[in-house]
Design a protein around this motif. Structure first.
Motif, PDB file in Angstrom:
ATOM      1  N   LYS A 227      46.097  47.447  41.365  1.00 42.75           N
ATOM      2  CA  LYS A 227      44.988  47.953  42.187  1.00 42.75           C
ATOM      3  C   LYS A 227      43.772  48.290  41.318  1.00 42.75           C
ATOM      4  O   LYS A 227      42.639  47.924  41.630  1.00 42.75           O
ATOM      5  CB  LYS A 227      45.431  49.202  42.969  1.00 42.75           C
ATOM      6  N   GLU A 228      44.020  48.988  40.199  1.00 47.88           N
ATOM      7  CA  GLU A 228      42.922  49.468  39.353  1.00 47.88           C
ATOM      8  C   GLU A 228      42.279  48.371  38.518  1.00 47.88           C
ATOM      9  O   GLU A 228      41.074  48.393  38.262  1.00 47.88           O
ATOM     10  CB  GLU A 228      43.437  50.586  38.433  1.00 47.88           C
ATOM     11  N   GLU A 229      43.097  47.406  38.069  1.00 51.12           N
ATOM     12  CA  GLU A 229      42.598  46.385  37.136  1.00 51.12           C
ATOM     13  C   GLU A 229      42.186  45.083  37.817  1.00 51.12           C
ATOM     14  O   GLU A 229      41.449  44.290  37.227  1.00 51.12           O
ATOM     15  CB  GLU A 229      43.664  46.084  36.075  1.00 51.12           C
ATOM     16  N   VAL A 230      42.682  44.847  39.025  1.00 42.24           N
ATOM     17  CA  VAL A 230      42.392  43.570  39.695  1.00 42.24           C
ATOM     18  C   VAL A 230      41.704  43.785  41.042  1.00 42.24           C
ATOM     19  O   VAL A 230      40.561  43.370  41.242  1.00 42.24           O
ATOM     20  CB  VAL A 230      43.684  42.728  39.880  1.00 42.24           C
ATOM     21  N   LEU A 231      42.390  44.424  41.968  1.00 37.05           N
ATOM     22  CA  LEU A 231      41.877  44.506  43.337  1.00 37.05           C
ATOM     23  C   LEU A 231      40.541  45.245  43.409  1.00 37.05           C
ATOM     24  O   LEU A 231      39.588  44.758  44.046  1.00 37.05           O
ATOM     25  CB  LEU A 231      42.904  45.166  44.263  1.00 37.05           C
TER      26      LEU A 231
ATOM     27  N   PHE B 236      38.722  36.202  44.392  1.00 33.80           N
ATOM     28  CA  PHE B 236      39.484  35.939  43.171  1.00 33.80           C
ATOM     29  C   PHE B 236      39.194  34.527  42.654  1.00 33.80           C
ATOM     30  O   PHE B 236      38.915  34.325  41.472  1.00 33.80           O
ATOM     31  CB  PHE B 236      40.980  36.114  43.442  1.00 33.80           C
ATOM     32  N   ALA B 237      39.253  33.543  43.551  1.00 36.80           N
ATOM     33  CA  ALA B 237      39.030  32.151  43.157  1.00 36.80           C
ATOM     34  C   ALA B 237      37.636  31.961  42.569  1.00 36.80           C
ATOM     35  O   ALA B 237      37.465  31.285  41.539  1.00 36.80           O
ATOM     36  CB  ALA B 237      39.232  31.228  44.354  1.00 36.80           C
ATOM     37  N   LYS B 238      36.640  32.554  43.194  1.00 33.87           N
ATOM     38  CA  LYS B 238      35.255  32.380  42.725  1.00 33.87           C
ATOM     39  C   LYS B 238      35.033  33.046  41.367  1.00 33.87           C
ATOM     40  O   LYS B 238      34.206  32.572  40.580  1.00 33.87           O
ATOM     41  CB  LYS B 238      34.275  32.897  43.773  1.00 33.87           C
ATOM     42  N   MET B 239      35.770  34.113  41.070  1.00 32.65           N
ATOM     43  CA  MET B 239      35.697  34.697  39.725  1.00 32.65           C
ATOM     44  C   MET B 239      36.101  33.642  38.701  1.00 32.65           C
ATOM     45  O   MET B 239      35.441  33.452  37.672  1.00 32.65           O
ATOM     46  CB  MET B 239      36.603  35.931  39.646  1.00 32.65           C
ATOM     47  N   TYR B 240      37.185  32.909  38.982  1.00 32.97           N
ATOM     48  CA  TYR B 240      37.621  31.840  38.079  1.00 32.97           C
ATOM     49  C   TYR B 240      36.583  30.727  37.999  1.00 32.97           C
ATOM     50  O   TYR B 240      36.270  30.234  36.906  1.00 32.97           O
ATOM     51  CB  TYR B 240      38.952  31.265  38.564  1.00 32.97           C
ATOM     52  N   LEU B 241      36.061  30.296  39.155  1.00 32.38           N
ATOM     53  CA  LEU B 241      35.093  29.194  39.166  1.00 32.38           C
ATOM     54  C   LEU B 241      33.806  29.572  38.434  1.00 32.38           C
ATOM     55  O   LEU B 241      33.105  28.704  37.908  1.00 32.38           O
ATOM     56  CB  LEU B 241      34.779  28.775  40.602  1.00 32.38           C
ATOM     57  N   ASN B 242      33.503  30.873  38.389  1.00 31.00           N
ATOM     58  CA  ASN B 242      32.337  31.368  37.658  1.00 31.00           C
ATOM     59  C   ASN B 242      32.688  31.750  36.218  1.00 31.00           C
ATOM     60  O   ASN B 242      31.976  32.529  35.584  1.00 31.00           O
ATOM     61  CB  ASN B 242      31.716  32.565  38.388  1.00 31.00           C
ATOM     62  N   LEU B 243      33.811  31.205  35.732  1.00 31.67           N
ATOM     63  CA  LEU B 243      34.255  31.427  34.344  1.00 31.67           C
ATOM     64  C   LEU B 243      34.371  32.906  34.006  1.00 31.67           C
ATOM     65  O   LEU B 243      33.944  33.362  32.943  1.00 31.67           O
ATOM     66  CB  LEU B 243      33.326  30.720  33.350  1.00 31.67           C
ATOM     67  N   GLY B 244      34.947  33.655  34.953  1.00 31.51           N
ATOM     68  CA  GLY B 244      35.262  35.054  34.687  1.00 31.51           C
ATOM     69  C   GLY B 244      34.191  36.042  35.090  1.00 31.51           C
ATOM     70  O   GLY B 244      34.385  37.250  34.955  1.00 31.51           O
TER      71      GLY B 244
END
Length: 343
Positions: A167-171, A233-241
């Motif tokens: 929850k704290e590190e991802v969500l 989540f997916a767009k974070m990856y597509l934006n290279l983090g």
């Protein structure tokens, strides 16, 4: 955006492969979403809605467990070729590394006597005694044990229940505000899964039996989420983090995932992710599935994604036939995609 793929998915739904689905194509900065069929067929029929929450099963592994491990590596807290025992001394084997666990090359022997009779504490103790077979580092064999053990490691490093870390590190940093673990009633927006032997249909209760027992200590499954949050989540990856102006993961971290990370370099697995390859140019694609009828396919280079959420285990589990149908959908998408990029 992908009419052939959509037609095939609708055909599969009519055949009863799954009662309903929410899917999204992301391509060239544009999104196309489809909401199909029913979220529930028993005890009453409920039409699918965009914001309904799916038990995404093993997508938990890449969304949460893998992401936390990547962040820990960036912070210098661990390296992939460290042994689990070095970081989690209660784990009794001294040869299995984090790389083995994250690429499913640990050959860990997962048989636990009377597993379904054990409580959370007993199950944890049993996992800590597991040993590898003779194919350690040589063969890819998918198992939940790796991320269950990594969940215990995350708890050791953070001194918190693993779902609190998630929850704290991802969500929270990714703004996945609809997502949760161990949801509380009422379960109005949660899609039910399987009918159990006692006749009850699981709803708001984790489908995976090991994660159900481990509860707040499970690193392998248990995430309830929807398309809106998974797209973030997916767009974070597509934006290279990157997330808006925030660097959530370094671009180098995301780029390294596009390479085979197994010890042999030939296992077609990355850190946490399965590697697929585009039929167009053999470009690497990140892929992961969830047992309940979900998958996520990311093309980091072309910044595109295919997110598929279904409730295929509601009300019965026909895994072997579903996998064949799922692979057909994937193949259709990849072929249709190749035609688009060849134009």
């Amino acid at each position: 955006m992908y009419p052939e793929t959509l037609r095939l998915i609708e055909e599969k739904m009519r055949e009863g492969v799954f009662p309903g689905a929410v899917l999204r194509f992301i391509e060239n900065g544009e999104d196309e979403e489809q909401i199909l069929g029913n979220a529930q067929i028993e005890p009453t029929v409920v039409s699918m809605e965009e914001d309904f929450l799916f038990d995404v099963a093993s997508l938990t592994k890449v969304v949460c467990t893998t992401t936390v491990m990547l962040k820990l590596k960036e912070e210098g807290k661990l390296s992939w070729d460290q042994t689990l025992h070095e970081l989690l001394p209660s784990f009794q084997n001294e040869t299995i590394t984090l790389r083995h666990l994250l690429t499913h090359t640990s050959d860990i022997q997962t048989y636990i006597p009377n597993r379904d009779q054990l409580n959370a504490e007993e199950l944890r103790a049993a996992y800590l005694t597991l040993q590898p077979g003779t194919d350690l580092g040589k063969v890819v064999k998918y198992t939940d044990a790796g991320t269950i053990l990594l969940g215990f490691l995350i708890e050791e490093l953070y001194q918190k229940d693993v779902i609190e870390v998630f929850k704290e590190e991802v969500l929270q940093p990714l703004g996945m505000s609809d997502s949760s673990f161990l949801p509380q009633p009422p379960y109005n927006k949660i899609i039910p899964t399987q009918r159990m032997a006692d006749g009850n249909i699981l709803k708001g209760v984790t489908h995976d039996p090991k994660a159900r027992v481990l509860a707040e200590h499970a690193g392998n499954a248990g995430l309830f989420t929807n398309m809106k949050d998974l797209s973030k989540f997916a767009k974070m990856y597509l934006n290279l983090g990157r997330v808006s102006d925030m660097i959530y993961l370094h671009d180098k971290t995301v780029q390294e995932l596009l390479h085979d990370q197994t010890p042999t370099g030939k296992g077609k697995r990355s850190i946490g992710w399965d590697l697929k390859f585009s039929p167009l140019d053999q470009a690497p694609l990140l892929f992961h599935t969830g047992y309940t009828g979900t998958f996520l396919l990311l093309d980091i280079v072309k910044k595109s994604a295919f997110i598929f959420l279904s409730n295929r285990v509601h009300t019965e589990d026909h895994r072997a036939s579903y996998v064949a149908h799922r692979d057909e959908i994937l193949a259709c998408y990849l072929n249709e995609r190749s035609k688009i990029y060849q134009k």
